[in-house]
Design a protein around this motif. Structure first.
Motif, PDB file in Angstrom:
ATOM      1  N   GLN A 449     -44.076  61.272   9.135  1.00  0.00           N
ATOM      2  CA  GLN A 449     -44.358  59.925   9.631  1.00  0.00           C
ATOM      3  C   GLN A 449     -45.857  59.697   9.769  1.00  0.00           C
ATOM      4  O   GLN A 449     -46.382  58.639   9.413  1.00  0.00           O
ATOM      5  CB  GLN A 449     -43.707  59.724  11.005  1.00  0.00           C
ATOM      6  N   LEU A 450     -46.539  60.694  10.304  1.00  0.00           N
ATOM      7  CA  LEU A 450     -47.988  60.578  10.474  1.00  0.00           C
ATOM      8  C   LEU A 450     -48.685  60.412   9.132  1.00  0.00           C
ATOM      9  O   LEU A 450     -49.698  59.717   9.028  1.00  0.00           O
ATOM     10  CB  LEU A 450     -48.531  61.822  11.197  1.00  0.00           C
ATOM     11  N   ALA A 451     -48.138  61.054   8.107  1.00  0.00           N
ATOM     12  CA  ALA A 451     -48.751  60.990   6.777  1.00  0.00           C
ATOM     13  C   ALA A 451     -48.390  59.710   6.028  1.00  0.00           C
ATOM     14  O   ALA A 451     -49.100  59.308   5.102  1.00  0.00           O
ATOM     15  CB  ALA A 451     -48.333  62.202   5.952  1.00  0.00           C
ATOM     16  N   GLY A 453     -48.176  56.416   6.971  1.00  0.00           N
ATOM     17  CA  GLY A 453     -48.467  55.178   7.671  1.00  0.00           C
ATOM     18  C   GLY A 453     -48.779  55.348   9.136  1.00  0.00           C
ATOM     19  O   GLY A 453     -49.413  54.490   9.751  1.00  0.00           O
ATOM     20  N   GLY A 454     -48.333  56.457   9.724  1.00  0.00           N
ATOM     21  CA  GLY A 454     -48.689  56.750  11.099  1.00  0.00           C
ATOM     22  C   GLY A 454     -47.655  56.308  12.119  1.00  0.00           C
ATOM     23  O   GLY A 454     -46.617  55.740  11.802  1.00  0.00           O
ATOM     24  N   ILE A 455     -47.976  56.581  13.387  1.00  0.00           N
ATOM     25  CA  ILE A 455     -47.112  56.272  14.522  1.00  0.00           C
ATOM     26  C   ILE A 455     -47.903  55.396  15.485  1.00  0.00           C
ATOM     27  O   ILE A 455     -49.026  55.738  15.877  1.00  0.00           O
ATOM     28  CB  ILE A 455     -46.639  57.555  15.229  1.00  0.00           C
ATOM     29  N   SER A 456     -47.335  54.277  15.865  1.00  0.00           N
ATOM     30  CA  SER A 456     -48.032  53.342  16.753  1.00  0.00           C
ATOM     31  C   SER A 456     -47.897  53.763  18.207  1.00  0.00           C
ATOM     32  O   SER A 456     -46.882  54.332  18.624  1.00  0.00           O
ATOM     33  CB  SER A 456     -47.459  51.928  16.576  1.00  0.00           C
ATOM     34  N   PHE A 457     -48.940  53.506  18.976  1.00  0.00           N
ATOM     35  CA  PHE A 457     -48.901  53.667  20.428  1.00  0.00           C
ATOM     36  C   PHE A 457     -49.639  52.481  21.031  1.00  0.00           C
ATOM     37  O   PHE A 457     -50.132  51.608  20.311  1.00  0.00           O
ATOM     38  CB  PHE A 457     -49.504  55.013  20.856  1.00  0.00           C
ATOM     39  N   ASP A 458     -49.709  52.421  22.357  1.00  0.00           N
ATOM     40  CA  ASP A 458     -50.242  51.232  23.024  1.00  0.00           C
ATOM     41  C   ASP A 458     -51.641  50.857  22.564  1.00  0.00           C
ATOM     42  O   ASP A 458     -51.995  49.679  22.532  1.00  0.00           O
ATOM     43  CB  ASP A 458     -50.250  51.443  24.549  1.00  0.00           C
ATOM     44  N   GLY A 459     -52.448  51.858  22.218  1.00  0.00           N
ATOM     45  CA  GLY A 459     -53.828  51.574  21.866  1.00  0.00           C
ATOM     46  C   GLY A 459     -54.135  51.561  20.391  1.00  0.00           C
ATOM     47  O   GLY A 459     -55.291  51.431  20.001  1.00  0.00           O
ATOM     48  N   GLY A 460     -53.124  51.723  19.545  1.00  0.00           N
ATOM     49  CA  GLY A 460     -53.400  51.749  18.114  1.00  0.00           C
ATOM     50  C   GLY A 460     -52.372  52.533  17.340  1.00  0.00           C
ATOM     51  O   GLY A 460     -51.195  52.575  17.701  1.00  0.00           O
ATOM     52  N   THR A 461     -52.819  53.205  16.299  1.00  0.00           N
ATOM     53  CA  THR A 461     -51.946  53.986  15.430  1.00  0.00           C
ATOM     54  C   THR A 461     -52.579  55.342  15.176  1.00  0.00           C
ATOM     55  O   THR A 461     -53.781  55.443  14.940  1.00  0.00           O
ATOM     56  CB  THR A 461     -51.720  53.275  14.083  1.00  0.00           C
ATOM     57  N   ILE A 462     -51.781  56.370  15.234  1.00  0.00           N
ATOM     58  CA  ILE A 462     -52.248  57.730  14.953  1.00  0.00           C
ATOM     59  C   ILE A 462     -51.695  58.152  13.604  1.00  0.00           C
ATOM     60  O   ILE A 462     -50.514  57.945  13.306  1.00  0.00           O
ATOM     61  CB  ILE A 462     -51.823  58.709  16.076  1.00  0.00           C
ATOM     62  N   THR A 463     -52.553  58.702  12.752  1.00  0.00           N
ATOM     63  CA  THR A 463     -52.154  59.109  11.405  1.00  0.00           C
ATOM     64  C   THR A 463     -52.667  60.514  11.114  1.00  0.00           C
ATOM     65  O   THR A 463     -53.399  61.116  11.910  1.00  0.00           O
ATOM     66  CB  THR A 463     -52.711  58.146  10.337  1.00  0.00           C
ATOM     67  N   SER A 464     -52.333  60.996   9.923  1.00  0.00           N
ATOM     68  CA  SER A 464     -52.788  62.328   9.507  1.00  0.00           C
ATOM     69  C   SER A 464     -54.077  62.267   8.704  1.00  0.00           C
ATOM     70  O   SER A 464     -54.517  63.288   8.161  1.00  0.00           O
ATOM     71  CB  SER A 464     -51.703  63.027   8.692  1.00  0.00           C
ATOM     72  N   GLU A 465     -54.705  61.109   8.605  1.00  0.00           N
ATOM     73  CA  GLU A 465     -55.960  60.998   7.862  1.00  0.00           C
ATOM     74  C   GLU A 465     -56.989  61.962   8.436  1.00  0.00           C
ATOM     75  O   GLU A 465     -57.234  61.995   9.640  1.00  0.00           O
ATOM     76  CB  GLU A 465     -56.487  59.567   7.942  1.00  0.00           C
ATOM     77  N   PHE A 466     -57.602  62.758   7.573  1.00  0.00           N
ATOM     78  CA  PHE A 466     -58.522  63.785   8.056  1.00  0.00           C
ATOM     79  C   PHE A 466     -59.753  63.170   8.717  1.00  0.00           C
ATOM     80  O   PHE A 466     -60.411  62.301   8.159  1.00  0.00           O
ATOM     81  CB  PHE A 466     -58.967  64.684   6.898  1.00  0.00           C
ATOM     82  N   ARG A 482     -54.420  64.510  21.056  1.00  0.00           N
ATOM     83  CA  ARG A 482     -53.566  63.339  20.826  1.00  0.00           C
ATOM     84  C   ARG A 482     -52.374  63.703  19.953  1.00  0.00           C
ATOM     85  O   ARG A 482     -51.251  63.242  20.180  1.00  0.00           O
ATOM     86  CB  ARG A 482     -54.375  62.211  20.198  1.00  0.00           C
ATOM     87  N   GLY A 483     -52.602  64.526  18.938  1.00  0.00           N
ATOM     88  CA  GLY A 483     -51.493  64.989  18.110  1.00  0.00           C
ATOM     89  C   GLY A 483     -50.499  65.804  18.907  1.00  0.00           C
ATOM     90  O   GLY A 483     -49.277  65.700  18.715  1.00  0.00           O
ATOM     91  N   ASN A 484     -50.996  66.622  19.826  1.00  0.00           N
ATOM     92  CA  ASN A 484     -50.114  67.402  20.695  1.00  0.00           C
ATOM     93  C   ASN A 484     -49.310  66.505  21.621  1.00  0.00           C
ATOM     94  O   ASN A 484     -48.155  66.797  21.938  1.00  0.00           O
ATOM     95  CB  ASN A 484     -50.935  68.405  21.513  1.00  0.00           C
ATOM     96  N   ALA A 485     -49.913  65.400  22.066  1.00  0.00           N
ATOM     97  CA  ALA A 485     -49.194  64.455  22.918  1.00  0.00           C
ATOM     98  C   ALA A 485     -48.034  63.817  22.157  1.00  0.00           C
ATOM     99  O   ALA A 485     -46.935  63.643  22.707  1.00  0.00           O
ATOM    100  CB  ALA A 485     -50.158  63.389  23.436  1.00  0.00           C
TER     101      ALA A 485
END
Length: 521
Positions: A449-451, A453-466, A482-485
């Protein structure tokens, strides 16, 4: 160090300088429950992902933000629990000392290079102070051991400092093993955990992957003591070892979760340096195309001189008539010479991967392409005039190919080995979870999922982009806080559904990503 920061956008500097603000809800007493689980004595087993290893090192901040510590903090909101203990490093430098000599490098930080581009560099802002020989007094709730494979958790002597010389011990476990001959599993079981998590098996394929597939797939070899450092563990051996560990852990615990193995080839380490970054102008593209047409013709001519029928010789040689165009082109890769590919090189396919640590300066200077030396240009000129090359000239022509080494890439066959082993491991993990009534966490699906398009959270989106995505640390393999969270929240979802609990999830946006510093070498 290898210069592998070309593909990090300048945006990376922005993601470490500020974090979004949130209105966090106040937890009310009794709002959360542990359900059918007993979290009072939680023990986490695993490897570097469990330990909090990040940025190519283990250091205090990473350990504090490892997913097991995040979980323990959330468990505490549902019931009284014992302190979650961690075998902390001495500092945030990250290096290890043995007898005063540094044996592992400091962590990576995001620094601005001489050309103004941000990228990972080794942190030199402090000297490492963690001495392997100074054994800590446990027990420790976080039993994550960086570098451990599945079978290492049951190895006697894995924590014996004397075995480091023969590489049969692990310096991280040496620091906190209860005795030199104790196993990781024994030390975990001695704590009588009421709840456990197990995330092991990544390294059973990861060493093979990060080495560019230089190891062997030990299919049908059930004896891990005969494996090389970069070999893939036999799936049946893995299943047997894993099943025995889970049976022992589940014997007295109220429950636990088993975490599956991500697709290691999907992490940034293998997806940051593109394999089509051979940028050519029109003239160079034409020159390379002409070179390979000459290679094909000379090779076919040599075969025919040896008595190979013309049609067969030309068919075999045609694979070397590689064409290039203006713009982006795929690099060349070395392969094992064979009857099907006697010259031992070809162009990379779309699916094949380059490792993050490949020397990008060398790529810009012809690594992965052709070295058109004056001698080679002279041979090409003679060919254009209709001259027949000598064997020495033909060898010089063929030898101009500077293909990417096996250690710097994963080819189709190596990727297939990784996929086959990972799928088998995960099938075993899920079956063992089901058989023991344990939670099954799909880390592979989460990281995909991270790779994608990413996963949305309240403050934005987290992705696997290096460097900029927020999920992965600067080594391209291990998670940021953040990834651990995000991982902790995924585990909490499984715990809540499996054990009828209501463990609260964490606010992903309050956890950091990568660290910027210009105190580098």
């Amino acid at each position: 160090m290898k210069h592998y920061f070309k593909y990090i956008a300048v945006l990376a500097l922005g993601i470490v300088s500020c974090e979004p603000e949130f209105d966090n809800p106040v937890d009310e007493a009794g709002a959360y429950t542990n359900g059918e689980a007993d979290f009072s004595r939680y023990v986490a087993l695993g490897n570097s992902l469990t330990a909090g290893y990040a940025d190519n090192a283990l250091y205090i901040t990473g350990q504090e933000n490892a997913y097991p510590n995040i979980l323990s903090q959330q468990f505490e909101k549902t019931q009284d629990i014992e302190e979650f203990t961690i075998p902390f490093m001495n500092d945030n430098a990250g290096g290890l000392l043995l007898g005063g000599n540094q044996i592992t490098q400091n962590r990576l930080v995001l620094a601005v290079g001489q050309d103004g581009t941000p990228g990972p560099q080794v942190y030199t802002g402090m000297q490492p102070t963690t001495e392997v020989g100074n054994v800590l007094q446990g027990p420790f709730s976080n039993m994550g051991v960086p570098g451990a494979k599945s079978y290492h958790l049951g190895f006697s002597g894995y924590g014996n400092v004397q075995n480091l010389a023969t590489q049969s011990a692990n310096p991280y476990f040496v620091r906190f093993a209860s005795s030199p001959e104790a196993t990781v599993l024994e030390d975990a079981l001695a704590q009588n955990p009421t709840f456990f998590s197990l995330w092991i098996g990544n390294n059973d394929v990861l060493g093979y992957a990060t080495s560019g597939g230089t190891g062997e797939f030990q299919l049908n070899n059930l004896d891990p003591s005969t494996y090389g450092e970069n070999d893939i563990t036999d799936p049946n051996a893995f299943a047997g070892i894993y099943g025995q560990m889970v049976q022992a852990l589940a014997a007295s615990a109220s429950g636990g979760v088993l975490v599956n193995i991500p697709d290691v080839a999907a992490v940034p380490f293998f997806n940051t340096v593109p394999n089509n970054a051979l940028a050519l102008d029109a003239e160079t593209a034409a020159n390379l195309t002409g070179y390979f047409q000459a290679v094909s013709q000379v090779f076919a001519g040599g075969l025919m001189q040896q008595g190979v029928p013309a049609e067969q010789a030309q068919a075999l040689a045609s694979q070397y008539a590689i064409t290039f165009s203006e713009g982006a082109n795929r690099f060349l890769i070395d392969v094992e010479p064979s009857e099907a590919n006697p010259l031992g090189f070809r162009q990379m396919t779309a699916e094949e991967k380059l490792v993050l640590t490949i020397d990008q300066a060398a790529l810009r200077q012809g690594y992965g392409a052709v070295s058109l030396s004056p001698q080679v240009m002279q041979i090409l000129g003679a060919l254009q005039q209709g001259q027949t090359p000598t064997q020495e000239e033909a060898n010089a022509l063929f030898g101009a190919v500077n293909g990417i080494d096996d250690a710097d890439a994963l080819d189709e066959a190596e990727l297939a080995n990784i996929e086959q082993a990972t799928a088998a491991y995960n099938a075993s993990i899920q079956a063992i979870a089901d058989a023991n009534g344990l939670g099954y966490v799909d880390a592979q699906g989460l990281l995909n999922q991270l790779a994608e398009g990413g996963i949305s959270f309240d403050g934005g989106t987290i992705t696997s982009e290096f460097g900029t995505g927020g999920a992965f640390s600067l080594d391209g393999i291990h998670l940021t806080p953040r990834g651990n969270a995000v991982m902790a929240n995924e585990i909490i979802d499984v715990i809540n559904s499996t054990y009828n609990a209501s463990v609260p999830k964490v606010n992903v946006g309050t956890y950091g990503t990568v660290t910027a510093s210009n105190e580098v070498q």
